[in-house]
Structures are given as structure tokens and as C-alpha cells.
Design an enzyme around this catalytic site. Structure first.
Site, PDB file in Angstrom:
ATOM      1  N   CYS A  41       0.837  -1.199   0.000  1.00 49.95           N
ATOM      2  CA  CYS A  41       0.000   0.000   0.000  1.00 49.95           C
ATOM      3  C   CYS A  41       0.872   1.249   0.000  1.00 49.95           C
ATOM      4  CB  CYS A  41      -0.913   0.013   1.219  1.00 49.95           C
ATOM      5  SG  CYS A  41      -2.500  -0.755   0.919  1.00 49.95           S
ATOM      6  N   GLU A  95       4.259   1.249   1.989  1.00 48.30           N
ATOM      7  CA  GLU A  95       5.406   0.981   2.852  1.00 48.30           C
ATOM      8  C   GLU A  95       6.737   1.367   2.207  1.00 48.30           C
ATOM      9  OE1 GLU A  95       2.240  -0.629   2.544  1.00 48.30           O
ATOM     10  OE2 GLU A  95       3.132  -2.617   2.425  1.00 48.30           O
TER      11      GLU A  95
END
Lengths: 801, 298
Positions: free
Chosen positions: A445, A447
Site C-alpha cells: 500500500c 510501505e
């Protein structure tokens, strides 16, 4: 990672996408392919394990990898230019019984559920029943994990304090650097041999040799695998009557003989090399978030430029090849889950993120012609995966952002937008070199990681609001009446807000320690029982260190714990501070009964909590200061702690869809949220709590110290109308620039369609943060009257193709 | 000194350049038939009720010291003679069903809100709108001064119906004027807005002499009322004479009908529909062909 990163699904396309007929056909095949459970990998693995007794775990896993690649079905589909599949067919999704073993009941759920099913053939049921379940039962990683967790961990896990990523999938979120563009697998084998020769005799040398031998087996396996495709292509070319296709097949044969054995020399070879490597990683293990090529535009550009200059490639051909790669990603749904998660998991998306733009190692913006071409591909293909993102530094030209907004406007949440400068600062703070930081980016997502050089695993979501619930109940989970936390005192006896907050801090520390203790054991389990020799040859410095990726071989090793529900906990604490301790209009014991009774008979008080209390998301320091305090506590208890494999624990702030699950494990909260409703997602405000527009949301969100995290997720919803003209686009660029100036990590704009608006009309409570442009101003959709809502729905329908 | 403000809208992107905060002053000397913000007209605080949000809790009845409010079946009845507009009722309404339009702000209070968004104003700033800002001239001047001290770009949206000295004083601080021109014919102007346009046109002429480049003309297009060739030609000619070249076309809409109902105000243009895109385009072309710089928006 699931959902939220982009939320569109389209099984029945109105139009076939792709720049050529070939791509259109492949697109059609991919879209219409049924998601199925493929038993091929599980069967080959089981056969191998049954028939081979190899003591060394790395060698055994490498040999099993080789066996699977040697024996799995190899098919080149009609018209394909990029070849290779994970299963027998597009969307045939393998299972990984050595990690988590599907029961017959799990398979039944997957087969029959209405949403996101994976069809399971009768034969698969039979093989599971007769062969796979009998062999793997009692031997899986998942069972090892659960049998090694203590009571405190199991209590917290069951109560919905935190989740555990590695109970179903291997450590993942891994992103490739530039290794494959510089070295062929034969070069890598030479490197391994040299390292074996140079090995000093120390206490580790035996395990190093085993690991390095395993890597060699894996490297050879992928070469052989590619050559099986070369043979297949050659075979097909013999019977191919179409001269053009015949030449294509011969070219495929040539390329598959060359890469990955040797380093690529052309754009086409580079793409095919990546795809073989991708397949290797996702066949070896079911690591989280698939596998990602990282800075694709930067890595491929030299090949692209050279080919174009030499006349070996046209822009159109490059686009077609990229589109073929896009379809390959789309052919791979996320691996299927087991247990309750199988019932809940609601997406096929597997979050292979492709980073565009960003910086090069010298810190220059790396936007190039190919970055724009890839944006064209994204716009043309409109596929939910791969999951593209643009990385914006202060040096990035506005034009690049505007081109991305053009695509965002069309309403499918892609690409997401990241702050390249913030990512660099985050990675530097974590101790990476400046060059490694600049060549890093984001995966999954949101990171952050040093691409090609880091193992950075998400280890589980952590529900901040649930910890408050436990605190208010003196360590008891009100859902089960079980004492799962510390006895930090009776809420009724607290005289000041600070006493409550101190109690919360103690509970938070306790549960974080429980989570970390569990993580350390789980890391050991993977290090010992689940080496990944193939992945290890791709990530620096596993080869150099003679150490597996899952055992700490990478240059950097990070374990993230992801905080969730910052909006809900902030507003809940704000509510308690304001109403209970300052205004004293609600007594502590009354608050507890309200929460227990789900506000039954207390609607007035609930409305006051919803409407009359300072809330996060409105640029109001009263609430935002509380957010900062909670954030700092979370950070201080995690950041810098040592992991098992020599790395460091860090934090992230992101939810994927877990805020729904966490909400389902909680009674009502003091912010006015009803029992079992979702908690807030990412670092977004509670749904509907932000009343002052997008600038206020951005101001509040930026009061969090993003640089101390390894990623935060902010979702904002807009209607297409708000972006319809140049002014809308320009304003959005300014909004993004301002957020990034404030060190914001990521923002994503969901441009919603008429269907969503209609849903919003029916269930306004679920869409209260939806912003629409009315006439000369913007407003919350749910604040408008029905007539006006209808008008906007009508307009919205027009603005979609 | 306090000003009566009915809204502060952030992320305004169609009231001037860039991201802006628009401050809406309450009270207007005009009374246009098509007014899109009818709540802006009265110079008094008004109380408005959204029965769909009402939960019949009667908190408002309890807190009203004058006993001026009654709730029956989620409908609110206010005795305007007894009500002293203390707004205790709206402040304590748990759901926000009862809300007040018009809040007294000090200059510093507004400035605090505006400065919160300063980082977004790279190409934008603040737009002062209304109502009519010049009706609260002292407050306006104090605010303008503060904004300028903080290096914020200022646009003033005005109907032009005020003493020219007010406009002149404001022009020292304002970077832009969004100046409304509604109807050129003086009689029709009185009919549809309640006042003559003589002062408005005169002020525009004077303003053009001291700050021509700061002027953007805002032209609302109200079908059958001011969209005829006659009015458009007169407008164009007048602006040419003044050498003003920037025009924003604002198309009439009827999204605000509901507001009239809630405010118990009479809406006089029920029969008029919003102009078609083609009509707006032809008006845009009409002005562009005469070398005006035209934008559609609002």
C-alpha cells in the site's frame, strides 16, 4: 495489502482495452478467466517432499523449487509476447500448503462464496482430501506459529488488538532493485561460487555453504524454467502458419534462451527477464504483496532509449510490450486465504506496486519519457493491478503530477501519489545510506523500503482504539468479559484526563510488548523452517552474507507494526477529555453504560459526541494534539527495538481493510461510533468527522510526524466535478505540493462515480466524507438536499465515459 | 469590532486564482431575484432548521431563556418577537439540525482561520465575498490591512453598490476585484435587484481609472432576464469603453431553491431553467470575438 489502494472491479468490460488487437485479445482472456485454485504447485511440492529426504532445509526447499519449475505446465498462449504463468492458466492460483493448509471447508467457502470466489474443481477437492491434507497436516508454518504463541498473545489476537501477517503468507512486500538489469543468473552463480571459495572457516560457514548452494540451485532452476519456454516457443513455431507469429515465436525462443541466464540487452529482454524473476518469487513462496519491479521507468529507460536510438524499438511497440506485462500482473489474483480470513477477504488484488518518477541515486528527479509512456499504459489498461504510484519530489515537474491527475480524474483511484522527499528522509532516519534511500520507494500500500536491498515486512495491524476500550474497562475485554490486559485502575476513579491517558499508555506498552514477543518467535520460525533461496539471490546482500532473505541476509531488515484507527482513538479521547473531564456533562460511569448499551436511550449524548466535540481532521489543535500524543506513544514503544534477524522494529500507519475487522471486534466508542461499525482507516479522519474540507484534513494529517514512520495512508474522495477543469487540476497540484511540503507521505484521491453517489444517498452515514463540487463551491455530498444530490448524480454520470 | 460572517469556505477554487479561503460577509443592499445565497441578504443572524437531522430531543426548548421556541414532530416554531437571537438553541442543538447563519467574528478570529491555510495559498489567497463586503466597511478595512500584513493575496467580490471612497480605500490592499455586472438597463436593474445601477456603473468606471488590471467582471447569465443580445452588447460596449478585458461568465442555476424555503423567503424565478451549455458557449464566443478574456466558472 488489500482494497483501499484502489477500489474498482469490473468483470464485464464494455470495451476491450489495449493499444493493439493482440493486447485486446489478451485483455479479454484475462478479464474473463475464472479465478481458480490451482493444485499443481501443491501436488508437485508434496510429491517432492514425499520422495526426497534432504536434511538441509535450504537445500530441500531449493530442490523443491527446482522440481516445481521443472515439472509444472508450461504454456505460451495465443498472441503472447511476454510469457510465463504462475498456474496452468491465467488466474489459476496456486496454494502453499507448507505455509497454510486449506481445509476442505476452506476450499468449500472459497468455491461457493458470492464475492471474490476461487473456483475449486472436484479433482482439487479429491487431491486435497487424499494427498495434500494428509501429508501437510501438522507440518505447516501456520500451525508452528499458533502452537508457539503464549496465552497473552492468543488472547490479544482473538480479541482483535492486533493481527498477524505471517500466519498465512510469508514475509513479503519485497521490491527489486537493478540487480537483474546488470547480471544474468550465470553471473550470479559465478558470484556465489567465488563467495564459497572465499568463505572463512567460522562457526557459520556450514550454514552459509548450505544456503549458498541452495541459492545456486534456485538460480539454475529459473534458467531451466525459461528454457522450457524457449523450447515451447520453438515447438510452436514449427507448426505456425502465420509468418509474423512464427517470427514472434522464434524471437520469444531466442529471448527465453538468453534471459535470465544472461543479462538483458534490450527493452524486450529486460521485461521478459523481470517476468521470469517475478514468477520465481511468487512460485517459491506466497510472500505478501506479490513482488514488485520497483522503479520500472528508471530501470528500463536505458534499454528503451538505446533501442529507440538504434531503431530496434518504436514507442508503440514498447507500449504494447508494457501492456502485455500489465496483463501478466492482472492474471495473478492474490493467493487464497484460510480460516475466517477466507470468509472475510474481499479482493483479488495483490498489490504489486510500480513506482514512477521519484529520484535517482544522485537525488535528481528521474521522470523520463518512459514514465509518461507507462502512465499512458495505466490509463489505457485501467486494471486494478499492478498498482502504480507516482513519486513526487520538490524537484518533480508539475506536468508529471498533472498527467497523473488526468488519469485519477477518470475515476479509478490510480495512481497513488507519494512524497519522494519524505520517503528519503524516512529511510535515512532508519539508517540507510543516502544512495540506498534515494533508490528506495514504496510497495504494497504505502510501505517505504530500500529497493533491492531490504527485507521490510509488515507484521500485523494494531488497533489503537481497542486498547482504549480495554483501558476503560480496567483490562477486561467488554465483548468477552475476559481479563486480557493489565489492571490499570477503574475509569470511575480517575480524576483527570491524564490519569486515564497514563493508564492507556501502560496498556499500550503491554500489548505492544506482547505483539513484539510473538513477532520474534515468528521470525525465528521463518528463518529456520522457511528459507527463500530464490528471493535471496535477488536482494543484496544475501549472497554476499551467505544468509537467507528470511534469516536476515538482506542489507537492511525492518519489521513494521501498523497502527490503525488513529482517527477513532483521537476523537474518542477528545470526547472523554472534553465532556467527561472538562465540561463534566457526562459522568464516567454513565459513559461506560452508554458504550455498553450501544447508546440505547442515549441518542442525545451520542449526537453531542458526534457533533459538538473537537475532532481530528479539522485543523483543530485540541484534537490534533491528542492525535500527536497517541502517535508518539505508539512510536516510542516500537521504534528502534531489535528484531530476531538483526533488524529493527518500526511503525507504519495504514489499515488496508482491517479497520472493518477491528471495528467488528469493538463495542461503541466515546466518539459516538456504534458497536461493530468500522473504525477509522489509515490516517484519515473518522468517516464524516472532517467538516472543514480537504485543506483542514491535510493540515491535521500533517501534524503527525510522518518522517518517523515507514508510511502513512491518507484517502480523500472527490467527485469528478471537483477536477473537471484546469483550475481543479491546478488546485489539486497545489494541495499535493502543500501536503508534501508538510512532510506528508502519501495521498490518494478517489474520484467517485454516480453509483457511489447513489449509495451515498441511501446510506449517508457510510459516505459522510464525500466531497462534491456544487456551484462555485464544494460541499459534503451528504449535507446537500436530495434534489441537489440528484442533480449532481446526473452530472456525474455525464462526466464518465 | 466584530463582523457578521455567514461562512468561511476553505479550498475555494473558483473564486479567483489558486486555492483560496472565501469569507462571506452577511448583508446585501441588493435583492436579486436569482440570488444564489439568499441567506446572505439579511444583515441579521438567522436561525435555520433541518428537520431531517432533528431527533425531537427538545434541547432547544429547554435552553431558550425567552421560551421562544417550540418543537413539534421534528418541526421547529420560533416566535420572532420573543427571540433575541442569543443562539443558545443552535449552540446546544446536539445534531446541528438547528443552526444559525451569521456569526460575529473579530478580525483576529477570522485571520486565525485564514492563516491556518496559508501554506495552500501559493497561487491563491483570500476572497472576500458576501452578501456585500462593503456594507461592513470598517471591519472590512481592518481585515484587509491584516491580510496585507501577512502577505496574502486578496480578491474582493462586490456588487459595486457603495460609496466610491470605500472601493478606493480597499483598492490600496486588494489585488483583485470580482465586480458583478448584472443588467445594463437601469429600469430593469431596479426591477430585478431592487436598486439602480447608476452608482454601480459609475464606481466601475472610477475603479477602472485607478486599478484597471485588478478588475474581473463577473457576469451572471439569467435566461430571459439578462441574456439578450441587447444587454450583452451594452455590457461589452461599456467594458470596452473602460478598457476592461477580463470577464467571468457565471451560469444561473437553481440549486438554492431549498434554501429559500428554509428561510421562509419567496423565490420569484420558479419558471426559469438553467441555461444550456450551448447558450453559455455562444455568449463566451460573443465576448471572445471582441477580444475579451473570458472564463466560465463560479
Amino acid at each position: 495489502m488489500q482494497i483501499n489502494c484502489s477500489i474498482v472491479d469490473f468483470k464485464k468490460p464494455k470495451t476491450l482495452r489495449g493499444c493493439t488487437t493482440r493486447v485486446k485479445n489478451l485483455y479479454k482472456q484475462s478479464i474473463q478467466a475464472q479465478e481458480k485454485i490451482s493444485v499443481e504447485r501443491a501436488m508437485l511440492l508434496t510429491e517432492f517432499y514425499k520422495n526426497n529426504n534432504i536434511d538441509s532445509i535450504p537445500l530441500k526447499r531449493a530442490a523443491a523449487f527446482d522440481y516445481i519449475l521443472e515439472n509444472k505446465k508450461v504454456t505460451i498462449f495465443e498472441g503472447e509476447l511476454i510469457v510465463g504463468e504462475r498456474g496452468e492458466l491465467p488466474k489459476a492460483t496456486p496454494t502453499y500448503p507448507e505455509i497454510n493448509l486449506h481445509s476442505l471447508e476452506d476450499l468449500k467457502i472459497l468455491n461457493e462464496r458470492e464475492k471474490v470466489p476461487y473456483k475449486v474443481d472436484k479433482e482439487v477437492f479429491e487431491l486435497y482430501k487424499d494427498v495434500i491434507i494428509p501429508y501437510w497436516s501438522g507440518k505447516t508454518i501456520r500451525e508452528k506459529i499458533f502452537s508457539n504463541m503464549d496465552k497473552a498473545w492468543l488472547n490479544a489476537f482473538e480479541a482483535g488488538i492486533f493481527t498477524e501477517f505471517m500466519e498465512q503468507r510469508a514475509p513479503g512486500h519485497t521490491v527489486l532493485g537493478d540487480r537483474i538489469y546488470k547480471f544474468g543468473m550465470l553471473d550470479i552463480i559465478d558470484q556465489i561460487d567465488q563467495i564459497i571459495i572465499d568463505l572463512k572457516n567460522d562457526s557459520d560457514s556450514l550454514s552459509k555453504i548450505e544456503e549458498l548452494q541452495a541459492m545456486k540451485i534456485a538460480a539454475k532452476a529459473i534458467i531451466k524454467f525459461a528454457r522450457r519456454y524457449a523450447e515451447q516457443a520453438l515447438e510452436l513455431s514449427k507448426t505456425e502458419h502465420d509468418q509474423k507469429r512464427k517470427e514472434e515465436l522464434l524471437e520469444i525462443a531466442r529471448i527465453c534462451n538468453k534471459v535470465p541466464a544472461y543479462k538483458p540487452d534490450s527493452f524486450y529482454e529486460a521485461l521478459q527477464y523481470y517476468w521470469f524473476v517475478h514468477l520465481g518469487v511468487v512460485i517459491e513462496l506466497n510472500g505478501w504483496d506479490s513482488f514488485s519491479p520497483g522503479k520500472l521507468d528508471m530501470h528500463l529507460y536505458p534499454f528503451y532509449k538505446k533501442d529507440i536510438e538504434n531503431g530496434n524499438l518504436t514507442k508503440e511497440k514498447a507500449k504494447e510490450l508494457l501492456e502485455c506485462l500489465w496483463i501478466k500482473f492482472y492474471n495473478h489474483p492474490a493467493v487464497a486465504k484460510v480460516g475466517v480470513t477466507a470468509q472475510e477477504s474481499a479482493t483479488y488484488t495483490d498489490f504489486a506496486q510500480i513506482n514512477l518518477g521519484g529520484l535517482d541515486e544522485k537525488g535528481n528527479p528521474s521522470v523520463n519519457e518512459l514514465s509518461y509512456l507507462i502512465l499512458d499504459v495505466i490509463e489505457e489498461m485501467r486494471l486494478v493491478q499492478p498498482n502504480p504510484s507516482i513519486h513526487v519530489s520538490k524537484k518533480t515537474p508539475d506536468e508529471f503530477i498533472k498527467r497523473a491527475i488526468d488519469i485519477i480524474k477518470t475515476g479509478f483511484g490510480q495512481p497513488a501519489i507519494f512524497n519522494a522527499d519524505a520517503v528519503v528522509q524516512e529511510l535515512l532516519r532508519q539508517g540507510k545510506s543516502i544512495e540506498d534511500a534515494r533508490l528506495g520507494g514504496t510497495s504494497g500500500c504505502v510501505e517505504s523500503g530500500a529497493f533491492g536491498k531490504e527485507s521490510y515486512t509488515l507484521t500485523g495491524y494494531f488497533s489503537l482504539p481497542k486498547v482504549l476500550e480495554i483501558t476503560l474497562n480496567n483490562g477486561i475485554d467488554p465483548l468477552t468479559n475476559k481479563q486480557i490486559g493489565l489492571k490499570t485502575g477503574d475509569f470511575k476513579d480517575f480524576e483527570t484526563f491524564n490519569e486515564l491517558f497514563d493508564a492507556f499508555k501502560k496498556q499500550l506498552k503491554y500489548f505492544i510488548d506482547v505483539k513484539i514477543k510473538g513477532n520474534l518467535v515468528i521470525e525465528q520460525i521463518y528463518a529456520k523452517y522457511c528459507p527463500a533461496p530464490f528471493l535471496s539471490i535477488l536482494i543484496d546482500d544475501c549472497v554476499k552474507n551467505g544468509k537467507d532473505f528470511n534469516a536476515g541476509g538482506a542489507r537492511y531488515n525492518t519489521c513494521y507494526i501498523q497502527g490503525t484507527g488513529i482517527g477513532t482513538i483521537t476523537d474518542s479521547l477528545s470526547s472523554i477529555k472534553y465532556l467527561v473531564f472538562e465540561k463534566k456533562t457526562i459522568k464516567p460511569q454513565d459513559l461506560l453504560s452508554m458504550l455498553k448499551s450501544n447508546f440505547e436511550g442515549f441518542e442525545v449524548q451520542r449526537q453531542i459526541m458526534l457533533n459538538k466535540v473537537p475532532k481530528y481532521g479539522n485543523d483543530d489543535d485540541y484534537a490534533d494534539t491528542i492525535m500527536q500524543e497517541v502517535f508518539e506513544e505508539f512510536f516510542n514503544n516500537i521504534d528502534g527495538k531489535a528484531t530476531y534477524k538483526g533488524g529493527t522494529f518500526r511503525i507504519n500507519m495504514l489499515p488496508t481493510t482491517v479497520h472493518v475487522y477491528f471495528g467488528s471486534k469493538m463495542l461503541a466508542t466515546p466518539d459516538g461510533r456504534l458497536a461493530y461499525e468500522p473504525i477509522s482507516e489509515g490516517i484519515s479522519p473518522v468517516q464524516g468527522a472532517d467538516r472543514k474540507g480537504p485543506t483542514a484534513v491535510i493540515k491535521s494529517a500533517s501534524k503527525m510526524d510522518h518522517i518517523k514512520t515507514g508510511g502513512t495512508l491518507l484517502n480523500m474522495k472527490f467527485t469528478p466535478d471537483l477536477l473537471k477543469d484546469k483550475k481543479g487540476t491546478d488546485a489539486l497540484v497545489s494541495l499535493i505540493r502543500a501536503y508534501f511540503k508538510l512532510d506528508g507521505h502519501h495521498v490518494q484521491f478517489n474520484v467517485v462515480d454516480a453509483h457511489t453517489l447513489r449509495q451515498a444517498q441511501k446510506k449517508p452515514q457510510d459516505y459522510s466524507d464525500l466531497i462534491v463540487r456544487v456551484a462555485g463551491y464544494s460541499d459534503y455530498f451528504c449535507h446537500l438536499n436530495e434534489q441537489l444530490q440528484n442533480e449532481i448524480i446526473a452530472r456525474t454520470e455525464h462526466s464518465f465515459k | 469590532m466584530k463582523g457578521l460572517i455567514f461562512d468561511i469556505k476553505k479550498y475555494s477554487i473558483h473564486d479567483g486564482e489558486g486555492i483560496r479561503t472565501t469569507v462571506f460577509f452577511k448583508g446585501c443592499p441588493l435583492n436579486c431575484f436569482w440570488c444564489h445565497n439568499p441567506e446572505s441578504q439579511s444583515f441579521k443572524t438567522q436561525i435555520i432548521h433541518y428537520s431531517d437531522k432533528c431527533i425531537n430531543c427538545k434541547t432547544c426548548e429547554i435552553v431558550c431563556k425567552k421560551h421562544a421556541i417550540k418543537v413539534i414532530d421534528k418541526k421547529v416554531y420560533i416566535d420572532n418577537f420573543s427571540c433575541d437571537l442569543c443562539i443558545d438553541c443552535t449552540k446546544s442543538c446536539p445534531t446541528g439540525a438547528l443552526s444559525s447563519i451569521g456569526t460575529l467574528y473579530s478580525v483576529d478570529e477570522i485571520l486565525d482561520e485564514i492563516l491556518k491555510d496559508k501554506i495552500f495559498y501559493t497561487n491563491g489567497g483570500v476572497t472576500i465575498s458576501g452578501g456585500e463586503p462593503f456594507l461592513q466597511i470598517n471591519f472590512l478595512m481592518a481585515l484587509l490591512k491584516k491580510l496585507k500584513e501577512n502577505h496574502i493575496h486578496i480578491a474582493i467580490d462586490t456588487c459595486g453598490y457603495t460609496k466610491f471612497s470605500n472601493i478606493k480605500n480597499a483598492a490600496v490592499y486588494a489585488d483583485q476585484f470580482l465586480y458583478d455586472l448584472k443588467i445594463m438597463d437601469p429600469v430593469l436593474h431596479i426591477k430585478y435587484t431592487g436598486v439602480s445601477n447608476e452608482i454601480i456603473l459609475e464606481n466601475l468606471e472610477k475603479l477602472s481609472n485607478i486599478a484597471r488590471d485588478k478588475i474581473n467582471i463577473r457576469l451572471p447569465i439569467i435566461p430571459t432576464i439578462n441574456d439578450n443580445l441587447d444587454n450583452l452588447s451594452q455590457t461589452a460596449n461599456f467594458l470596452k469603453k473602460l478598457k476592461i478585458s477580463k470577464i467571468d461568465i457565471l451560469a444561473y442555476h437553481n440549486f438554492m431553491v431549498d434554501k429559500y424555503k428554509r428561510l421562509n423567503m419567496d423565490f420569484k424565478l420558479k419558471h426559469i431553467k438553467k441555461p444550456k451549455d450551448e447558450e453559455i458557449n455562444s455568449i463566451v464566443n460573443f465576448f471572445r470575438s471582441q477580444d475579451f478574456t473570458v472564463e466560465v466558472g463560479g
